[in-house]
Design a protein around this motif. Structure first.
Motif, mmCIF file in Angstrom:
data_model
loop_
_atom_site.group_PDB
_atom_site.id
_atom_site.type_symbol
_atom_site.label_atom_id
_atom_site.label_comp_id
_atom_site.label_asym_id
_atom_site.label_seq_id
_atom_site.Cartn_x
_atom_site.Cartn_y
_atom_site.Cartn_z
ATOM 1 N N GLU A 191 8.886 3.731 1.188
ATOM 2 C CA GLU A 191 8.219 3.334 2.426
ATOM 3 C C GLU A 191 8.998 3.777 3.659
ATOM 4 N N LYS A 204 0.854 -1.182 0.000
ATOM 5 C CA LYS A 204 0.000 0.000 0.000
ATOM 6 C C LYS A 204 0.896 1.240 0.000
ATOM 7 N N ASP A 205 0.284 2.372 0.094
ATOM 8 C CA ASP A 205 1.032 3.641 0.079
ATOM 9 C C ASP A 205 0.621 4.504 1.268
ATOM 10 N N PRO A 206 0.916 4.052 2.495
ATOM 11 C CA PRO A 206 0.451 4.781 3.683
ATOM 12 C C PRO A 206 1.058 6.176 3.822
ATOM 13 N N LYS A 219 3.834 9.245 -8.322
ATOM 14 C CA LYS A 219 3.262 8.698 -7.104
ATOM 15 C C LYS A 219 3.716 7.247 -6.907
ATOM 16 N N TYR A 220 3.988 6.884 -5.655
ATOM 17 C CA TYR A 220 4.373 5.507 -5.338
ATOM 18 C C TYR A 220 3.271 4.547 -5.732
ATOM 19 N N SER A 221 2.023 4.932 -5.520
ATOM 20 C CA SER A 221 0.887 4.077 -5.887
ATOM 21 C C SER A 221 0.899 3.774 -7.386
ATOM 22 N N VAL A 251 5.526 10.685 -2.991
ATOM 23 C CA VAL A 251 5.630 11.170 -4.366
ATOM 24 C C VAL A 251 7.057 11.621 -4.620
ATOM 25 N N LYS A 275 1.723 8.156 1.271
ATOM 26 C CA LYS A 275 1.335 8.965 0.102
ATOM 27 C C LYS A 275 2.580 9.568 -0.555
#
Length: 286
Positions: free
Chosen positions: A171, A82-84, A92-94, A88, A86
């Motif tokens: 992360e 996930k990308d807790p 974006k990491y997501s 960038v 957020k």
């Protein structure tokens, strides 16, 4: 226009727009310039036969090499990052995660499985460099920890195949926590007297080297693999000196006492199982 220019009269029947290029991936060119057919390369354990260059491979190929008849049960297949935070940077990491999943067909940078190798059960965790450089994030650490738990619960050996650029910067501290978590799990495995074999492949660097990759009961590698913490360029800039020839190759690392032995890929299955037989006082398999 003379007949010399007429395609049909020259026996050329295929229209230019219908011609197809040679499919990509049929040939492999090693860093030394040797060219080998991809099918022949696969038959030779993904090692270039002319120069013995060990091509980087991932979990699919290692499972195929090490598990009997390529039969195994994969563990924790649905875990994904996930990308807790957020995070960038240039994107974006997501978005990076989504792109990596689509490109590789993987959920993250490690796959774990249990199956038989030369007739006896073995748990294998294998990293995939193709997924964001094999970087170690929270899912990588969690899947390795759970695989160790399976080995401990079932009292079967654990093999870790490392191939990583290090901790996953997107992360931050969550990634760094995996060094401690996996190391603690390996300590529990040692207390239970269950063998742990660490196979360092090209490349094994960063936080991976600083944790589970160098904690094996036996640490092994393949020829020519890059093994170290920081990269050679960073080390050279830091110390301000030229580095020894072959610095951070598996041969150099073995010479300085950090590896027990180096094995050609075709011999990995036999040598890993020979070690397991010896340390568990079992009859040697052939």
């Amino acid at each position: 226009m003379s007949s010399w220019f007429k395609r049909k009269e020259k026996g050329i029947q295929t229209a230019t727009e219908e011609k197809k290029d040679t499919p990509k991936g049929l040939w492999y060119k090693s860093p030394t310039g040797k060219i080998v057919e991809s099918e022949e390369l696969a038959k030779n354990f993904y090692v270039s036969p002319e120069d013995d260059y060990h091509v980087r491979i991932g979990s699919k190929e290692y499972f195929e090499i090490l598990f009997d008849d390529n039969k195994f049960r994969e563990l924790d297949t649905k875990l994904s990052s996930k990308d807790p935070l957020k995070f960038v940077d240039t994107k974006k990491y997501s978005e990076r995660l989504k792109a990596a999943e689509q490109k590789t067909g993987l959920k993250d940078a490690v796959r774990t499985a249990v199956g038989k190798s030369m007739g006896r059960e073995l748990v294998i965790a294998c990293m995939d460099f193709s997924f964001i450089g094999g970087s170690m994030g929270s899912v990588v650490g969690e899947k390795i920890a759970r695989a160790i738990d399976v080995a401990k619960r079932r009292k079967i050996p654990f093999l870790m195949i490392s191939k990583s650029g290090g901790a996953r910067m997107m992360e931050a501290a969550l990634s760094l926590m995996q060094l401690a978590k996996t190391s603690a799990k390996l300590a529990q495995l040692a207390e239970a007297k269950i063998p742990y074999i660490s196979l360092c492949t090209d490349p094994t660097t960063g936080g991976t080297t600083a944790s589970y990759a160098m904690l094996g009961d036996i640490n092994i590698s393949e020829p020519g693999a890059l093994i170290g913490f920081a990269g050679p360029r960073v080390v050279k800039d830091t110390v301000g000196k030229d580095l020894p020839e072959g610095f951070q190759t598996s041969e150099f690392v073995k010479e300085h006492g950090f590896l027990d032995f180096i094995s050609h890929r075709r011999d990995l299955k036999n040598k890993i199982n020979l070690y397991i037989d010896l340390i568990t006082n079992q009859p040697v398999r052939s």
